[in-house]
Write an enzyme that holds these catalytic residues in place. Sequence first.
Site, PDB file in Angstrom:
ATOM      1  CG  PHE A 261       0.120  -6.097   4.110  1.00 36.03           C
ATOM      2  CD1 PHE A 261      -0.449  -5.250   5.046  1.00 36.03           C
ATOM      3  CD2 PHE A 261      -0.680  -7.100   3.578  1.00 36.03           C
ATOM      4  CE1 PHE A 261      -1.761  -5.392   5.453  1.00 36.03           C
ATOM      5  CE2 PHE A 261      -2.003  -7.254   3.971  1.00 36.03           C
ATOM      6  CZ  PHE A 261      -2.548  -6.401   4.907  1.00 36.03           C
TER       7      PHE A 261
ATOM      8  CG  HIS B 207      -1.606   4.473   5.523  1.00 41.69           C
ATOM      9  ND1 HIS B 207      -1.534   4.366   4.152  1.00 41.69           N
ATOM     10  CD2 HIS B 207      -1.783   3.205   5.988  1.00 41.69           C
ATOM     11  CE1 HIS B 207      -1.652   3.097   3.794  1.00 41.69           C
ATOM     12  NE2 HIS B 207      -1.818   2.372   4.891  1.00 41.69           N
TER      13      HIS B 207
ATOM     14  CG  HIS C 198      -6.321   1.254   1.480  1.00 44.99           C
ATOM     15  ND1 HIS C 198      -5.383   1.821   0.643  1.00 44.99           N
ATOM     16  CD2 HIS C 198      -5.608   0.610   2.454  1.00 44.99           C
ATOM     17  CE1 HIS C 198      -4.168   1.521   1.082  1.00 44.99           C
ATOM     18  NE2 HIS C 198      -4.285   0.800   2.185  1.00 44.99           N
TER      19      HIS C 198
ATOM     20  CD  GLU D 220      -1.214   7.749   9.587  1.00 39.53           C
ATOM     21  OE1 GLU D 220      -0.711   8.490   8.710  1.00 39.53           O
ATOM     22  OE2 GLU D 220      -2.252   7.079   9.392  1.00 39.53           O
TER      23      GLU D 220
ATOM     24  CE  LYS E 178      -5.166   4.804   2.392  1.00 39.39           C
ATOM     25  NZ  LYS E 178      -4.240   5.930   2.689  1.00 39.39           N
TER      26      LYS E 178
ATOM     27  CB  CYS F 218      -0.931  -0.010   1.208  1.00 35.03           C
ATOM     28  SG  CYS F 218      -2.035  -1.442   1.207  1.00 35.03           S
TER      29      CYS F 218
END
Length: 413
Positions: free
Chosen positions: A399, A303, A340, A314, A335, A163
């Site tokens: 990831f 994010h 996403h 975060e 988002k 991502c």
Amino acid sequence: MKRRVVITGLGALTPLGNSVSESWAGAIAGKSGIGPITRFDAAAFSSRIAGEIKNFDPTQYVDKKEVRRYDNFAIYALAASQMAMEDAALTIGPEIAERVGVIIGSAIGGAYTIEEQVLVLHNSGPRKVSPFGVPAILPNLASGHVSMRFGAKGPISCTVTACAAGTSAIGDSYKIIAYGDADAMITGGVEAAVTPLGVGGFCAMRALSTSNDDPQKASRPFDKGRNGFVIAEGCGILILEELSFALKRGARIYAEIVGYGCTSDAFHLAAPPPEHEGAGRSMQVALKDAGLQTTDIDYINAHGTSTPLNDLYESQAIRNLFGEHTKKLMVSSTKSMTGHMLGGTGGVEAIFCAKAIQEGIIPPTINLENPDADCGLDYVPNVARHKEISTAMSNSFGFGGVNAVIVLKKYRD
């Protein structure tokens, strides 16, 4: 000495619209692009919602005879790249071809083609497998097709950092120009993974929101009621140029890219570490590269995936790094509106940062009805905010523990 790198062209396809202007208008209006999945029958899936690109005609960008030979992700990349090139008024002639490169990131690549050709192999045998299958699957073919379409013969690559892929691509392109290996780059991220396997895999991980009855409110970063991210597809492409190269041809400049940070959590396959110290280091590295202090940052496009751990950690990373400045810092997650877009996210969110700097408008975090007190930042809730900003940061985490952060700044001669 680093050369200065500016943004001169933008192109996008998102669940909010099939252009930058439509997507940006939707974002500042607080519009949701999330709805029921139409790409396939999702009745058996625990999550049946997604951010899909709507009313898109691929034959505007790819010859009708060729459409079936291209995966959707490559078509999206070609479309957004054409928009960006036209926006930048950049034509690649023989005299500059070897100084213009392409890096477009994608987490998965040809997801549609992978699933289609596996079924062909299983049901009809190897003789029926398409000879165009492998070229359609490869993640680097977005960069390859764009390079061939526009005649860019400089550095070419593909970031496959989950991502964070779009932000990684922009960061790498910025460095290539800054240190003299190219004068211009076509860069960003793309994804088209709203497929049975894509959705089913994330459902199996229990990563997706199951708020199927109210799709437009399902993506709710930093809200107490968040229960997973909403998968989406999309593409964001930017044209980056070395400053004197851009000025010489009279290019319009949206913003300047001044810093890039990339770190690894070295912690877990999918989960962030407590307080997301890897994300904090990535933001710190980006600031150092930009020659800026924490107090210089006005806005962060987070994010902000709408998952319990990511949003909390975060936020903690931002508080730990920015300290007292968090009282003045604006943070939002777009988002909440787009969903996403996996590898496509970084490109689109960099575009939103550039537009925020250009127009002095911060896109909101929608669906923030019951803020999570443990997150505790100014998330620009529900309504866009008119505010002049000089410097913005865009965060992307993936990831495998990859963290990628870019810093954009208002261009000043």
